[in-house]
Design a protein around this motif. Sequence first.
Motif, short mmCIF file in Angstrom:
data_model
loop_
_atom_site.label_atom_id
_atom_site.label_comp_id
_atom_site.label_asym_id
_atom_site.label_seq_id
_atom_site.Cartn_x
_atom_site.Cartn_y
_atom_site.Cartn_z
N GLU A 100 -26.39 -4.32 -22.56
CA GLU A 100 -26.92 -4.80 -23.52
C GLU A 100 -26.15 -4.12 -24.97
O GLU A 100 -25.34 -4.73 -26.64
CB GLU A 100 -27.53 -4.88 -23.99
N ILE A 101 -26.42 -2.60 -25.47
CA ILE A 101 -25.75 -1.89 -25.91
C ILE A 101 -24.31 -1.64 -26.03
O ILE A 101 -23.81 -1.30 -27.69
CB ILE A 101 -26.49 -0.39 -25.62
N GLU B 41 -34.48 -2.49 -33.58
CA GLU B 41 -34.49 -3.73 -33.63
C GLU B 41 -34.74 -4.40 -32.03
O GLU B 41 -35.78 -5.32 -32.55
CB GLU B 41 -33.08 -4.01 -34.08
N PHE B 42 -34.21 -4.09 -30.98
CA PHE B 42 -34.03 -5.48 -30.03
C PHE B 42 -35.39 -4.69 -28.64
O PHE B 42 -35.37 -4.81 -27.56
CB PHE B 42 -33.30 -5.52 -29.39
N TYR C 13 -22.20 7.93 -33.10
CA TYR C 13 -23.17 6.86 -32.73
C TYR C 13 -24.83 6.32 -32.60
O TYR C 13 -25.20 5.47 -31.99
CB TYR C 13 -21.97 6.14 -30.98
N TYR D 209 -30.67 2.18 -34.10
CA TYR D 209 -31.20 0.72 -34.96
C TYR D 209 -30.73 0.03 -33.86
O TYR D 209 -32.12 -1.01 -34.03
CB TYR D 209 -29.87 0.75 -36.19
N CYS D 210 -31.06 -0.42 -33.40
CA CYS D 210 -30.21 -1.21 -32.00
C CYS D 210 -31.74 -0.85 -31.64
O CYS D 210 -32.22 -2.41 -30.84
CB CYS D 210 -29.37 -0.67 -31.29
N ILE E 285 -26.99 4.17 -34.33
CA ILE E 285 -26.17 3.10 -34.18
C ILE E 285 -27.30 2.60 -33.04
O ILE E 285 -27.72 1.80 -32.79
CB ILE E 285 -24.92 2.90 -33.88
N ILE E 286 -27.07 3.38 -32.23
CA ILE E 286 -27.95 3.34 -31.02
C ILE E 286 -29.77 2.82 -31.65
O ILE E 286 -30.17 2.35 -30.78
CB ILE E 286 -27.75 3.92 -30.14
N VAL F 251 -33.18 -2.12 -24.42
CA VAL F 251 -32.66 -3.24 -24.32
C VAL F 251 -31.91 -2.27 -23.09
O VAL F 251 -31.95 -0.89 -22.76
CB VAL F 251 -32.39 -1.77 -25.69
N TYR G 121 -23.42 -4.66 -27.83
CA TYR G 121 -23.46 -4.65 -28.95
C TYR G 121 -22.95 -3.85 -30.42
O TYR G 121 -23.00 -3.70 -31.69
CB TYR G 121 -25.37 -4.19 -29.57
N ILE G 122 -22.52 -2.55 -29.52
CA ILE G 122 -21.66 -1.43 -30.14
C ILE G 122 -19.81 -1.84 -29.78
O ILE G 122 -19.60 -1.27 -28.47
CB ILE G 122 -21.88 0.16 -29.74
#
Length: 110
Positions: A45-46, A37-38, A27, A33-34, A30-31, A41, A49-50
């Motif tokens: 919210e994370i 993007e945002f 992960y 990337y989150c 992905i974290i 966070v 998102y995942i």
Amino acid sequence: MNLKNISSSDLKDSGFMYTLSLINGKYKMIILYCLIEFNIVRFNEIKRYINSISYKTLSLTLKELETDGLVNRKEYPQIPPKVEYSLTERGKSLISILDAMCSWGEQNKC
């Protein structure tokens, strides 16, 4: 001309392996990337998102990213507790690498 010999090379000491050690994990990218993007966070919210990540895994992964200096954790002294995550400058330096991976994936997906 300087030819490299594979028998005298050691991959574990390379910059590639160091970078991989920071972003390796189911992960972590992905974290990151989150957060790219945002920007800022909160923990839940994370988690939303995942969907597939457990609270424990998310917590451990964020702690690893924080220990590696890629993620900043800001805790607010209030009830209920409020914690926000964002990329550090070191974490932001990975953006171009992750962007290149996204571009490659878009160009090569079947």
